[in-house]
Design an enzyme around this catalytic site. Structure first.
Site, PDB file in Angstrom:
ATOM      1  N   LEU A  34       0.827  -1.208   0.000  1.00 25.07           N
ATOM      2  CA  LEU A  34       0.000   0.000   0.000  1.00 25.07           C
ATOM      3  C   LEU A  34       0.861   1.258   0.000  1.00 25.07           C
ATOM      4  O   LEU A  34       0.561   2.238  -0.686  1.00 25.07           O
ATOM      5  CB  LEU A  34      -0.964  -0.021   1.186  1.00 25.07           C
ATOM      6  CG  LEU A  34      -2.086  -1.060   1.032  1.00 25.07           C
ATOM      7  CD1 LEU A  34      -2.681  -1.457   2.375  1.00 25.07           C
ATOM      8  CD2 LEU A  34      -3.181  -0.543   0.101  1.00 25.07           C
ATOM      9  N   ARG A  90      -5.177  -1.164   8.703  1.00 28.66           N
ATOM     10  CA  ARG A  90      -6.253  -0.179   8.541  1.00 28.66           C
ATOM     11  C   ARG A  90      -5.736   1.010   7.736  1.00 28.66           C
ATOM     12  O   ARG A  90      -4.720   1.608   8.088  1.00 28.66           O
ATOM     13  CB  ARG A  90      -6.760   0.274   9.910  1.00 28.66           C
ATOM     14  CG  ARG A  90      -7.956   1.201   9.814  1.00 28.66           C
ATOM     15  CD  ARG A  90      -8.557   1.466  11.180  1.00 28.66           C
ATOM     16  NE  ARG A  90      -9.223   0.305  11.728  1.00 28.66           N
ATOM     17  CZ  ARG A  90      -9.496   0.136  13.021  1.00 28.66           C
ATOM     18  NH1 ARG A  90      -9.143   1.051  13.888  1.00 28.66           N
ATOM     19  NH2 ARG A  90     -10.117  -0.956  13.430  1.00 28.66           N
ATOM     20  N   GLU A 152      -6.475  -9.054   7.269  1.00 30.44           N
ATOM     21  CA  GLU A 152      -7.702  -8.259   7.128  1.00 30.44           C
ATOM     22  C   GLU A 152      -7.301  -6.813   6.844  1.00 30.44           C
ATOM     23  O   GLU A 152      -6.525  -6.234   7.609  1.00 30.44           O
ATOM     24  CB  GLU A 152      -8.547  -8.321   8.413  1.00 30.44           C
ATOM     25  CG  GLU A 152      -9.842  -7.524   8.291  1.00 30.44           C
ATOM     26  CD  GLU A 152     -10.660  -7.505   9.587  1.00 30.44           C
ATOM     27  OE1 GLU A 152     -11.610  -8.286   9.693  1.00 30.44           O
ATOM     28  OE2 GLU A 152     -10.320  -6.710  10.492  1.00 30.44           O
ATOM     29  N   ALA A 164     -16.300   5.502  13.722  1.00 28.56           N
ATOM     30  CA  ALA A 164     -15.990   4.155  14.242  1.00 28.56           C
ATOM     31  C   ALA A 164     -15.187   4.228  15.545  1.00 28.56           C
ATOM     32  O   ALA A 164     -15.431   3.447  16.471  1.00 28.56           O
ATOM     33  CB  ALA A 164     -15.228   3.351  13.193  1.00 28.56           C
TER      34      ALA A 164
HETATM   35  P1  GTP Z   1     -15.458  -9.870  14.159  1.00 29.83           P
HETATM   36  O1  GTP Z   1     -15.725 -11.162  14.839  1.00 29.83           O
HETATM   37  O2  GTP Z   1     -15.636  -8.673  15.056  1.00 29.83           O
HETATM   38  O3  GTP Z   1     -14.125  -9.863  13.464  1.00 29.83           O
HETATM   39  O4  GTP Z   1     -16.594  -9.724  13.062  1.00 29.83           O
HETATM   40  P2  GTP Z   1     -16.641 -10.338  11.606  1.00 29.83           P
HETATM   41  O5  GTP Z   1     -15.689 -11.459  11.494  1.00 29.83           O
HETATM   42  O6  GTP Z   1     -18.073 -10.569  11.229  1.00 29.83           O
HETATM   43  O7  GTP Z   1     -16.034  -9.198  10.717  1.00 29.83           O
HETATM   44  P3  GTP Z   1     -16.552  -7.736  10.392  1.00 29.83           P
HETATM   45  O8  GTP Z   1     -16.023  -7.520   9.028  1.00 29.83           O
HETATM   46  O9  GTP Z   1     -17.999  -7.529  10.604  1.00 29.83           O
HETATM   47  O10 GTP Z   1     -15.805  -6.808  11.456  1.00 29.83           O
HETATM   48  C1  GTP Z   1     -14.435  -6.901  11.642  1.00 29.83           C
HETATM   49  C2  GTP Z   1     -13.856  -5.659  12.283  1.00 29.83           C
HETATM   50  O11 GTP Z   1     -14.455  -4.463  11.774  1.00 29.83           O
HETATM   51  C3  GTP Z   1     -14.051  -5.525  13.771  1.00 29.83           C
HETATM   52  O12 GTP Z   1     -13.080  -6.259  14.479  1.00 29.83           O
HETATM   53  C4  GTP Z   1     -13.901  -4.010  13.975  1.00 29.83           C
HETATM   54  O13 GTP Z   1     -12.545  -3.616  13.898  1.00 29.83           O
HETATM   55  C5  GTP Z   1     -14.603  -3.471  12.764  1.00 29.83           C
HETATM   56  N1  GTP Z   1     -16.042  -3.282  13.021  1.00 29.83           N
HETATM   57  C6  GTP Z   1     -17.045  -4.053  12.562  1.00 29.83           C
HETATM   58  N2  GTP Z   1     -18.230  -3.591  12.967  1.00 29.83           N
HETATM   59  C7  GTP Z   1     -17.995  -2.495  13.709  1.00 29.83           C
HETATM   60  C8  GTP Z   1     -18.837  -1.567  14.423  1.00 29.83           C
HETATM   61  O14 GTP Z   1     -20.056  -1.670  14.463  1.00 29.83           O
HETATM   62  N3  GTP Z   1     -18.214  -0.547  15.073  1.00 29.83           N
HETATM   63  C9  GTP Z   1     -16.861  -0.381  15.054  1.00 29.83           C
HETATM   64  N4  GTP Z   1     -16.341   0.656  15.728  1.00 29.83           N
HETATM   65  N5  GTP Z   1     -16.035  -1.243  14.404  1.00 29.83           N
HETATM   66  C10 GTP Z   1     -16.595  -2.286  13.747  1.00 29.83           C
HETATM   67 MG    MG Z   2     -12.400  -8.994  13.682  1.00 29.73          MG
END
Ligand code: GTP
Ligand code: MG
Length: 210
Positions: A34, A90, A152, A164
């Site tokens: 990146l 990120r 990720e 967020a």
């Molecule tokens: P995780 O078990 O949390 O990893 O969820 P997932 O495997 O379904 O993945 P998802 O892509 O939904 O979210 C992964 C990551 O995105 C989280 O660990 C956070 O860093 C971020 N994230 C997802 N949803 C939210 C949210 O509602 N609020 C905030 N602040 N961050 C979020």
């Molecule tokens: Mg996660």
């Protein structure tokens, strides 16, 4: 008290430490890719597609918690098979268009495998959360083999990151779910922030059109 000798303890921890080291390498690979794109962009177009980039490795305690939540027995093999977010990068972009441009440029590189894409910008979470999440596999070249590791990558604008970060703070201050009223208020804030992103993007488009 009888316990394992330090050498034995270290020996048993080695496969886990080795796995973490591989994730760290994969994270560095993605971050470098990146940064290279950023460098090229600033040379060619005189602008930077992202503001900041941050990498983090999931902490052992968080790995254990998540494996437990998923009901998976704890082993190095299971951790690697089950979790996609041990290595996380990120990328905070200036404008929504930069997110898609950068993500596309990363994914089209021939050593990157796209495993999963979650577009929470086109399809925000019900609470208002917006970001583009990619799970990619990147090869790391070790002394005698090549190994693909999952990383990720989260792309969001400064505005999405602002929301967020604060939402995360509010959520973890109290271990309880937000009331419906607070949830609606948070979602409303996310909408305002999103329309700001669109307006700023439109300003840039107008400037670029001349
Ligand atoms: P995780 O078990 O949390 O990893 O969820 P997932 O495997 O379904 O993945 P998802 O892509 O939904 O979210 C992964 C990551 O995105 C989280 O660990 C956070 O860093 C971020 N994230 C997802 N949803 C939210 C949210 O509602 N609020 C905030 N602040 N961050 C979020
Ligand atoms: Mg996660």
């Amino acid at each position: 008290m009888e316990g394992e000798r330090p050498e034995e303890l270290l020996e048993s921890a080695f496969p886990f430490l080795e796995l973490m080291s591989r994730y760290r390498c994969a994270m560095m690979e993605v971050e470098t890719k990146l940064r290279v794109l950023d460098e090229e962009f600033s040379m060619t177009y005189n602008r930077n597609p992202f503001e900041t980039i941050k990498s983090r490795l999931k902490k052992p305690i968080s790995i254990i918690d998540k494996m437990r939540r998923k009901g998976m027995p704890l082993s190095v093999e299971n951790i690697e098979r089950t979790l996609n977010d041990i290595a996380g990068v990120r990328v905070i972009c200036s404008f929504p268009d930069d997110i898609y441009a950068l993500a596309a440029m990363l994914v089209k590189q021939d050593d990157i495998k796209l495993i999963e894409k979650k577009d929470y910008i086109a399809h925000p979470k019900p609470n208002g959360y917006r970001s583009l999440h990619l799970i990619v596999e990147v090869p790391i070249f070790l002394s005698n083999c090549k190994k693909y590791m999952r990383v990720e990558v989260q792309f969001r604008t400064i505005a999405m990151d602002f929301w967020a970060s604060l939402e995360h703070k509010l959520k973890y201050k109290k271990e309880i779910d937000h009331s419906e009223e607070i949830a609606q208020e948070l979602e409303a804030c996310a909408e305002i922030i999103s329309s700001m992103d669109e307006r700023m993007q439109e300003i840039r488009n107008r400037i670029e059109r001349g």
